[in-house]
Motif scaffolding. Sequence first.
Motif, PDB file in Angstrom:
ATOM      1  N   ASP A 135       0.850  -1.183   0.000  1.00 12.12           N
ATOM      2  CA  ASP A 135       0.000   0.000   0.000  1.00 12.12           C
ATOM      3  C   ASP A 135       0.893   1.242   0.000  1.00 12.12           C
ATOM      4  N   PRO A 136       1.072   1.867  -1.164  1.00  9.59           N
ATOM      5  CA  PRO A 136       1.982   3.010  -1.242  1.00  9.59           C
ATOM      6  C   PRO A 136       1.530   4.206  -0.386  1.00  9.59           C
ATOM      7  N   LEU A 157       0.884  -5.920  -6.039  1.00 10.05           N
ATOM      8  CA  LEU A 157      -0.508  -5.491  -6.150  1.00 10.05           C
ATOM      9  C   LEU A 157      -0.866  -4.599  -4.974  1.00 10.05           C
ATOM     10  N   ARG A 158      -1.810  -3.712  -5.196  1.00 11.31           N
ATOM     11  CA  ARG A 158      -2.373  -2.955  -4.080  1.00 11.31           C
ATOM     12  C   ARG A 158      -3.232  -3.929  -3.268  1.00 11.31           C
ATOM     13  N   PRO A 159      -3.317  -3.735  -1.960  1.00 12.46           N
ATOM     14  CA  PRO A 159      -4.112  -4.650  -1.137  1.00 12.46           C
ATOM     15  C   PRO A 159      -5.572  -4.750  -1.578  1.00 12.46           C
ATOM     16  N   PHE A 181      -7.624 -11.963  -1.752  1.00 12.20           N
ATOM     17  CA  PHE A 181      -7.054 -12.444  -0.502  1.00 12.20           C
ATOM     18  C   PHE A 181      -5.548 -12.315  -0.600  1.00 12.20           C
ATOM     19  N   ALA A 182      -4.946 -11.907   0.482  1.00  9.71           N
ATOM     20  CA  ALA A 182      -3.484 -11.863   0.561  1.00  9.71           C
ATOM     21  C   ALA A 182      -3.079 -12.218   1.984  1.00  9.71           C
ATOM     22  N   ASP A 188       2.540  -8.843   2.547  1.00  9.22           N
ATOM     23  CA  ASP A 188       2.458  -7.387   2.493  1.00  9.22           C
ATOM     24  C   ASP A 188       3.846  -6.789   2.717  1.00  9.22           C
ATOM     25  N   ILE A 189       4.346  -6.049   1.746  1.00  7.21           N
ATOM     26  CA  ILE A 189       5.670  -5.438   1.868  1.00  7.21           C
ATOM     27  C   ILE A 189       5.575  -3.931   2.120  1.00  7.21           C
TER      28      ILE A 189
END
Length: 177
Positions: free
Chosen positions: A25-26, A143-145, A150-151, A156-157
């Motif tokens: 998530d930038p 990818l954006r969350p 599902f992630a 998440d980085i």
Amino acid sequence: AALITPGALTATTATAQVAGIAVGDPEAAVANSKAWATARTQIQTTYKAQLDQANTRRQAITTELQPLVAAYQKAAAAPGATEASLRTQAQAIQTREQTANAELQRLTAPASRAQSYAIEQISAKLQDAVGAAARAKNVSLLLRPNAALFANPTADITSAITAELDRTVPTVGITPP
């Protein structure tokens, strides 16, 4: 399978991505950066008088509008109330809200410009930070969350992106050119 050592499995699991896919998530990375936290504190200190004035004015406007809204609601609940009979009250409330919003924007404009400038400086380094974090985590697709159904939380980085921003943009100015 016999050729894979337990250490290789641990290394693969530690990267937290499946086939090089991760989420990030930038906006959250920028919001969590140390540069933004410092800038936000500086803005709150530098523009305290304007922000306090805007908050006081916002409260006064709310107090001013409450009786108008209550009168409108009472008139709307009255038997025989029509849209035409309520239009004048509604327009008066809307006009006052628009005038109040313009006044509040004018009062907070210096602080808003400073915030925008600080975020602009941090965001200028965002692409490089994303690239560095993706390379460090061996990510080939980020990818954006909200784009992923599902992630796994370990995929998440965002925190790695924030860490990279903290490294490359330790501080920013709050005085727009």
